[in-house]
Design a protein around this motif. Sequence first.
Motif: not given
Lengths: 298, 338
Positions: A104, A107, A110-111, A114
């Motif tokens: 992951h 992912d 990506a998190t 943010q």
Amino acid sequence: MSKGTPPGRWLLPSACALLVLALLLPPLPWPRTSFDYLAVFDITQSMGVTDYRLDGRPVSRLDFSRRALSAALTDLPCGSRVGLAAFSGYRSLTLLAPVEVCAHYGDLLATLDQIDDGMRWAEASQVAKGLFWALRAARDIGDSPQLLFFTDGHESPPLDDGTPALFGDIREGQVRGLVVGVGGDVPRPIPKRDASGRANGFWGADEVVQGADPARRSEHLSARRGTHLQALAARTGLDYLGLDDIAGLSAAMRAAPRSQRRELPTDLTWLPLGLALGLLCAAPLRSLLAPAWRRRRR
Amino acid sequence: MTGGIDFLRPELLALLPLAALPLFARSTDARHYPHLGWLPADPAGRLIGLLLRLFAALAIAAVAIALAAPGRAQTVEPRTGRGAELLLLIDRSRSMDERMLPSDWRELSPYDIRHQTLSRGPVKSRAARELLADFVARRPDDRFAVSFFSASTLYVVPFTQHDEVVQAGIAAGGVHRGLSETDVGRALISSVARFEKRAYSGSRIILLVSDGGARLDEDTRLAIRAGFERQRVALYWIYLKGFGRPDLEAAGEASEAIPEVALHRFFQTLPTPYHAYQAQSPEDLAAAVADVGRQQNHPLDFEELIPRRDYSRHFVALALALVAVLVLARRWQLGGAT
């Protein structure tokens, strides 16, 4: 040598058996070293101070912290798990429970991307309380990850009574991990951002709580509060790391005391395959060397 | 799109030259005859011998390649399926930590309901998390994103097809109590914006899971309406109705003053599809979630992540076949020679 079993007659059948084994062997649970973390990022406004440089460009404390973590993620062995959280106001809020880093990675990045001050849900910056809440999160989230708490240690309102006491429900050393001190040594003005995230000047001396003896304080400026963070680390039983370069974080995260031994499904087919390869090569090798032996024996 | 072949342990390809060994080796099992001249010339036998050496070489090469773990790299392939892009927008305010009606609330006397709810009703946020987790698990074709909101919007997971990550986001919502404030207007504006710059691919839904309403100012209403229209996003609101909380369908002009009713009426004016589900008990909640599942099953173009495919086993099987032939040939050869 004309009678009896030729030497090495067992080589090929054994190789055969090993290859069958390699085909049938499922991944087996095998103890491996991994590292589990809950990484908490201070997203208060002082983390917007740009006192780091990356590729020749000034970057904020928060950006540098995130870059350091994303680089460190690639160095963690597969099977390690990382979760993410943010701190603002007086508490930390878990955003992502730990997930495996190899499967992951995208992912997680990506998190991670943010997590910025647009998420800020409160204006205060009570670092000590935020750290204690983060300890609770690491304790309660399951699988007992270690804590990584990225902060510059800038308390707002300032703490005038020294290091506060730990919450009653947490024992010192119950959760392990690192307080990562972020920021430069020179106090710098803190950029202001409005609700939509636009930069809007800097905080002035009269706009922030200066605490006791305001005439001699400059709480509107922010540097890495290393001493405060070291005291907090000592109180909570965590270790302290000053974030000076990206490689430093990765190395600290992979230090032996941070590791966990855990049985992970591991592909071990290389073992029978390697042996089979050895056996397959042994037969022709023997024949190549055999004349030399024979000559020597004569 | 097809990915190229790659190796997990390319350095082990250095073992490949070992395959030359059988080609140079002398036959070890040849019988030693005092005088070779007595033997008839045997071209067929020589050919078979050469073939067997070749097999041995290939077997070694195949094992070496298998050790290097060849495979087709992870790729992304366009696919059309059924499903939706769903953004789960979950209220993370403190009121979500309150309890909802217990499952058997209909059998309780009106006098008992309040007490029973407070003492053993399931916690709203927890019931919602469990159902959402189950919902996500049963919809492998959907893309999910997870956001929390309180005073601000907390982006947790951007759109992904990795169930495990979505589940980790939902699970994170269960760590400790919620935050004190809620700003559903701000959350909706920023959530709609999450669909920007994504190719429109079928159906887009924001699934708002919340227990409270808000009276939004005109600017916020305009921004929300414009966003939903531009991004063509449907809105489903699962309203976790606490004990004694207002009913969304409450009629009359005066009900407009109730934040929940006001929000519901505003949502009804949105240009895109809107559904409200009022859930008082876990059963209502489950029914609402199931209904959302039925609503959205439009064709969806999406990119599917094809994980790396390992080819090691193919090479092991090839090596095994070759070695098996060698073993049989050797047995036949020796058997025939005696």
